[in-house]
Write a protein that holds these residues in place. Structure first.
Motif, PDB file in Angstrom:
ATOM      1  N   ASN A  14     -51.188 -18.729 -27.169  1.00 10.22           N
ATOM      2  CA  ASN A  14     -51.715 -17.713 -26.276  1.00 10.22           C
ATOM      3  C   ASN A  14     -52.006 -16.450 -27.080  1.00 10.22           C
ATOM      4  N   GLU A  15     -52.355 -15.382 -26.415  1.00 14.32           N
ATOM      5  CA  GLU A  15     -52.756 -14.176 -27.130  1.00 14.32           C
ATOM      6  C   GLU A  15     -51.571 -13.361 -27.628  1.00 14.32           C
ATOM      7  N   GLY A  16     -50.370 -13.821 -27.371  1.00 16.09           N
ATOM      8  CA  GLY A  16     -49.196 -13.199 -27.953  1.00 16.09           C
ATOM      9  C   GLY A  16     -48.882 -13.805 -29.310  1.00 16.09           C
ATOM     10  N   LEU A  17     -47.736 -13.450 -29.843  1.00 17.09           N
ATOM     11  CA  LEU A  17     -47.269 -14.012 -31.113  1.00 17.09           C
ATOM     12  C   LEU A  17     -46.113 -14.951 -30.806  1.00 17.09           C
ATOM     13  N   THR A  18     -46.361 -16.240 -30.911  1.00 17.41           N
ATOM     14  CA  THR A  18     -45.359 -17.241 -30.579  1.00 17.41           C
ATOM     15  C   THR A  18     -44.716 -17.781 -31.849  1.00 17.41           C
ATOM     16  N   PRO A  19     -43.409 -17.590 -32.041  1.00 17.27           N
ATOM     17  CA  PRO A  19     -42.741 -18.165 -33.214  1.00 17.27           C
ATOM     18  C   PRO A  19     -42.974 -19.673 -33.277  1.00 17.27           C
ATOM     19  N   PHE A  20     -43.114 -20.181 -34.487  1.00 21.39           N
ATOM     20  CA  PHE A  20     -43.481 -21.580 -34.670  1.00 21.39           C
ATOM     21  C   PHE A  20     -42.604 -22.203 -35.745  1.00 21.39           C
ATOM     22  N   THR A  21     -42.105 -23.377 -35.480  1.00 19.90           N
ATOM     23  CA  THR A  21     -41.320 -24.132 -36.452  1.00 19.90           C
ATOM     24  C   THR A  21     -41.967 -25.500 -36.640  1.00 19.90           C
ATOM     25  N   ILE A  22     -42.111 -25.905 -37.874  1.00 15.90           N
ATOM     26  CA  ILE A  22     -42.743 -27.188 -38.183  1.00 15.90           C
ATOM     27  C   ILE A  22     -41.705 -28.298 -38.102  1.00 15.90           C
ATOM     28  N   GLU A  23     -42.048 -29.349 -37.390  1.00 14.40           N
ATOM     29  CA  GLU A  23     -41.172 -30.522 -37.316  1.00 14.40           C
ATOM     30  C   GLU A  23     -42.043 -31.754 -37.119  1.00 14.40           C
ATOM     31  N   VAL A  24     -42.438 -32.344 -38.233  1.00 13.03           N
ATOM     32  CA  VAL A  24     -43.263 -33.545 -38.186  1.00 13.03           C
ATOM     33  C   VAL A  24     -42.421 -34.702 -37.660  1.00 13.03           C
ATOM     34  N   PRO A  25     -42.899 -35.449 -36.682  1.00 14.11           N
ATOM     35  CA  PRO A  25     -42.114 -36.577 -36.146  1.00 14.11           C
ATOM     36  C   PRO A  25     -41.763 -37.592 -37.233  1.00 14.11           C
ATOM     37  N   GLN A  26     -40.563 -38.101 -37.194  1.00 12.78           N
ATOM     38  CA  GLN A  26     -40.169 -39.119 -38.171  1.00 12.78           C
ATOM     39  C   GLN A  26     -41.085 -40.327 -38.082  1.00 12.78           C
ATOM     40  N   ALA A  27     -41.583 -40.616 -36.884  1.00 11.85           N
ATOM     41  CA  ALA A  27     -42.508 -41.748 -36.726  1.00 11.85           C
ATOM     42  C   ALA A  27     -43.770 -41.551 -37.557  1.00 11.85           C
ATOM     43  N   ALA A  28     -44.214 -40.295 -37.718  1.00 17.48           N
ATOM     44  CA  ALA A  28     -45.409 -40.032 -38.531  1.00 17.48           C
ATOM     45  C   ALA A  28     -45.126 -40.265 -40.006  1.00 17.48           C
ATOM     46  N   ILE A  29     -43.921 -39.906 -40.442  1.00 18.21           N
ATOM     47  CA  ILE A  29     -43.539 -40.153 -41.839  1.00 18.21           C
ATOM     48  C   ILE A  29     -43.423 -41.657 -42.088  1.00 18.21           C
ATOM     49  N   ASP A  30     -42.823 -42.368 -41.160  1.00 15.26           N
ATOM     50  CA  ASP A  30     -42.701 -43.824 -41.287  1.00 15.26           C
ATOM     51  C   ASP A  30     -44.082 -44.479 -41.321  1.00 15.26           C
ATOM     52  N   ASP A  31     -44.980 -43.983 -40.488  1.00 19.25           N
ATOM     53  CA  ASP A  31     -46.342 -44.516 -40.435  1.00 19.25           C
ATOM     54  C   ASP A  31     -47.056 -44.314 -41.769  1.00 19.25           C
ATOM     55  N   LEU A  32     -46.895 -43.128 -42.359  1.00 11.31           N
ATOM     56  CA  LEU A  32     -47.500 -42.864 -43.669  1.00 11.31           C
ATOM     57  C   LEU A  32     -46.973 -43.841 -44.706  1.00 11.31           C
ATOM     58  N   GLN A  33     -45.680 -44.025 -44.749  1.00  9.50           N
ATOM     59  CA  GLN A  33     -45.103 -44.918 -45.754  1.00  9.50           C
ATOM     60  C   GLN A  33     -45.575 -46.358 -45.561  1.00  9.50           C
ATOM     61  N   GLN A  34     -45.701 -46.777 -44.318  1.00 14.97           N
ATOM     62  CA  GLN A  34     -46.219 -48.119 -44.064  1.00 14.97           C
ATOM     63  C   GLN A  34     -47.648 -48.259 -44.559  1.00 14.97           C
ATOM     64  N   ARG A  35     -48.465 -47.241 -44.321  1.00 12.95           N
ATOM     65  CA  ARG A  35     -49.853 -47.282 -44.795  1.00 12.95           C
ATOM     66  C   ARG A  35     -49.915 -47.324 -46.315  1.00 12.95           C
ATOM     67  N   ALA A  64     -47.248 -44.046 -55.911  1.00  9.35           N
ATOM     68  CA  ALA A  64     -45.870 -44.510 -56.097  1.00  9.35           C
ATOM     69  C   ALA A  64     -44.890 -43.349 -55.933  1.00  9.35           C
ATOM     70  N   HIS A  65     -45.265 -42.196 -56.448  1.00  6.44           N
ATOM     71  CA  HIS A  65     -44.407 -41.023 -56.291  1.00  6.44           C
ATOM     72  C   HIS A  65     -44.341 -40.608 -54.827  1.00  6.44           C
ATOM     73  N   TRP A  66     -45.486 -40.654 -54.151  1.00  3.45           N
ATOM     74  CA  TRP A  66     -45.550 -40.288 -52.730  1.00  3.45           C
ATOM     75  C   TRP A  66     -44.646 -41.209 -51.902  1.00  3.45           C
ATOM     76  N   LEU A  67     -44.676 -42.478 -52.215  1.00  3.80           N
ATOM     77  CA  LEU A  67     -43.933 -43.463 -51.431  1.00  3.80           C
ATOM     78  C   LEU A  67     -42.441 -43.470 -51.740  1.00  3.80           C
ATOM     79  N   HIS A  68     -42.087 -43.324 -53.015  1.00  7.66           N
ATOM     80  CA  HIS A  68     -40.698 -43.562 -53.414  1.00  7.66           C
ATOM     81  C   HIS A  68     -39.898 -42.297 -53.753  1.00  7.66           C
ATOM     82  N   HIS A  69     -40.566 -41.204 -54.043  1.00  8.17           N
ATOM     83  CA  HIS A  69     -39.840 -40.027 -54.533  1.00  8.17           C
ATOM     84  C   HIS A  69     -40.130 -38.748 -53.754  1.00  8.17           C
ATOM     85  N   TYR A  70     -41.285 -38.646 -53.138  1.00  9.66           N
ATOM     86  CA  TYR A  70     -41.657 -37.406 -52.475  1.00  9.66           C
ATOM     87  C   TYR A  70     -40.861 -37.201 -51.183  1.00  9.66           C
ATOM     88  N   ASP A  71     -40.455 -35.948 -50.922  1.00 11.87           N
ATOM     89  CA  ASP A  71     -39.659 -35.626 -49.737  1.00 11.87           C
ATOM     90  C   ASP A  71     -40.389 -34.560 -48.915  1.00 11.87           C
TER      91      ASP A  71
END
Length: 409
Positions: A14-35, A64-71
């Motif tokens: 909205n036109e105010g200032l809304t605090p925002f925190t990032i929280e990517v769903p674990q399902a999205a991370i799992d989906d990336l690794q599967q791909r 390989a780094h993305w899949l096995h080492h990246y956090d």
């Protein structure tokens, strides 16, 4: 067809200032690794270098780094360590970091990223700007730092209408700094698209903008002299090389962003290589992207595009802001002032491996008042990402002349 149920959903702004925190769903991370586990690799290139694009071995190592080492969670936590907000401007939700300095009389500064960059480019610079005393600087050089994500990038909304070019983005940034954050005097800095947007801001002369600085001064005179200086010959050679060898990505995005968008949105491999190639081509390296940036740094940026699903929407900025001009020098002269010189004081820092470094005399034809012009010893297109210490020091020095003006007001 709907987006993946694992996709990140942004809260309505909205036109105010809304605090925002990032929280990517674990399902999205799992989906990336599967791909990543199911990649169908192409055959190897027929050359022994990068001339056909990213070599297969380099691609395999990065994945390989993305899949096995990246956090991702580590990077997510780092982003969340900064105050983040969303606000609605001109119908679009804008995400931004707003890191205030602990030092009195700090100067507000707006930093704008480009493509294939993001707010990730500036994370190592923010603390150097907000608290320079921790990094060998003076409290007199402190900034309140505002880092927005361009519409269609990161955690900003994807525009639903046409016209989001650098001019319109610049107008939104002026609203952000003056109406949303209430800053009466401020400065702006950017590179790549951030340079075009910052230049547009300066040409618009919004309330409170004191000065602007870029690390990619896209200035070419309308008419070149018959006798060229060495600096001019080198600059023209750089333009010619870019037009001949380096515009394939932009040709696609400025003419058919939706087409390349299907690959960038559906395949993490396509997205990663589309960006990884630029980390090779545009950084100050000795032959490998990892000479300039760590794999984790590059994957922070790549993953940010992936989890936000912004490969396509980010590409559209080329269609909006470049169109058919990529094969002319107009690409390097995104004049937003109707042919008039920009009156707001302008400065520039030139990094040696940047895609284009013009001579100062070209900038003098476009900018009424050049308050700072300096060539540094290291770094490339992703200046703040590659060389945060040099970049921060350049901002300390460049804007120092305006501090008394801001404090006294």
């Amino acid at each position: 067809m709907q987006n993946s149920p694992n996709a990140l959903v942004l809260p309505t702004a909205n036109e105010g200032l809304t605090p925002f925190t990032i929280e990517v769903p674990q399902a999205a991370i799992d989906d990336l690794q599967q791909r990543l586990r199911m990649i169908r690799w192409p055959d190897r290139e027929l050359v022994s270098d990068w001339s056909q694009g990213v070599p297969l071995s380099a691609a395999e190592q990065l994945v390989a780094h993305w899949l096995h080492h990246y956090d991702w969670r580590k990077f997510e936590a780092r982003l969340n360590s900064f105050p983040q907000f969303r606000t609605r401007i001109d119908g679009v939700g804008i995400y931004f970091i707003h890191a205030r300095s602990p030092h009195p009389h700090a100067m507000p500064i707006l930093l704008t990223h480009g493509w294939p960059g993001s707010v990730a480019e500036f994370l190592d610079v923010i603390e150097r700007l907000t608290d320079p005393t921790r990094f060998g600087g003076s409290a007199k050089d402190a900034f309140h730092v505002v880092v927005p994500a361009i519409p269609g990038y990161g955690f900003s909304d994807k525009p639903r209408d046409l016209g989001w070019n650098p001019d319109r983005i610049a107008r939104a940034w002026a609203v952000l700094m003056t109406e949303r954050l209430g800053y009466e005097h401020w400065v702006a800095q950017g590179g790549d698209w951030g340079s075009a947007i910052t230049t547009a801001l300066a040409s618009q002369k919004p309330r409170g903008l004191v000065a602007a600085h870029v690390n990619l001064p896209m200035v070419v005179p309308a008419q070149l002299p018959e006798q060229l200086s060495q600096d001019e010959r080198e600059a023209l050679a750089g333009i010619q090389y870019f037009v001949d060898k380096g515009t394939g990505y932009a040709d696609q995005m400025n003419t058919r962003p939706q087409t390349i968008g299907y690959a960038l949105n559906d395949s993490p491999l396509a997205l990663a290589m589309w960006m990884y190639e630029k980390f090779w081509d545009w950084t100050d390296n000795d032959g490998q992207p990892e000479d300039a940036l760590t794999r984790d740094q590059m994957l922070d940026d790549i993953s940010l595009y992936w989890f936000t699903g912004t490969g396509t929407s980010a590409s559209r900025l080329y269609w909006e802001g470049v169109g058919q001009t990529i094969h002319s020098h107009e690409f390097f002269s995104p004049a937003r002032s109707g042919g008039r010189k920009i009156e707001i004081p302008m400065g520039a820092s030139l990094f040696p491996a940047e895609t284009f470094n013009p001579p100062r005399k070209w900038a003098e034809q476009a900018w009424e008042h050049i308050f700072y012009w300096n060539r540094v010893d290291a770094g490339g297109h992703f200046a703040a990402f590659e060389q945060p210490d040099i970049s921060a020091r350049e901002m300390w020095k460049a804007f120092r002349v305006f501090r008394d003006q801001v404090i006294d007001s």
